[in-house]
Scaffold this motif. Sequence first.
Motif: not given
Length: 277
Positions: A44-67
Amino acid sequence: MTKPCILCVAITGSVPTKADNPAVPITVSEQVESTHAAFEAGASICHAHVRDDDGRPSSDPDRFARLMEGVRAHCPGMIFQVSTGGRSGAGAARGGMLPLRPEMASLAVGSNNFPTRVYENPPDLVDWLAAEMIRHEITPEVEAFDLSHIHQAAAMHARGALYGRLYVQFVMGVKNAMPADRDVFDYYVKTMARLAPDAEWCAAGIGRHQIEVNEWAIAAGGHTRAGLEDNVRLDRDRLAPSNAALIARAAALCEKHGRPVASTDEARAILRLRPAA
């Protein structure tokens, strides 16, 4: 015990790669698909991280928004929880996605050692992240890597520095931090009951400890987390085929201990979150 158990799926994290397990979802589309399967298995909860195009950890708000958009479209009512962890950025960048107003966000309230580095959470950054969560009405999931973090969370909540209902996650089994020790776990539970009797708590075990910590938490009346961020294997000889498989294993433990798996509505009620958008 009939109290519903909230299952959180930690889908990706900052460390696991496809070399570790091909099932680790890296792209946003992979993450949405993997989250949907875990949602169907009981998360019931999704704990989310995002990665950049090279698979590295990212805090990119746009990627979080899409996810977040994808999870909300394919997993109706699921609680979206962003990570503000330190592997994905530094300083204010760690909270750059908070204006998206997810229902929850992780928050580390103190520093500790990780396997090869210090996980730095200086007081000024902790206070800023907590204030941003208040500003955007986001309930923190306090990630406690040490007993002192439970005390700090209780003190912050008591003085109004944390938004919403206090929710603390015991993270056990990280090398150089708190081991997955049953006596320590039991003391954590007692400490929560003493310092914050109105709070809720959950627990996560790292690596091979995932299944045992899942069971400790479920049997003790708490909530729990599973997923490929924390553990890429079913056992020593088998990789986990999906996040859903790890959530299904936790759901089976709920059945074993006579606890229903919380629906998204039940999870929101227990954590006193705003209704689904």
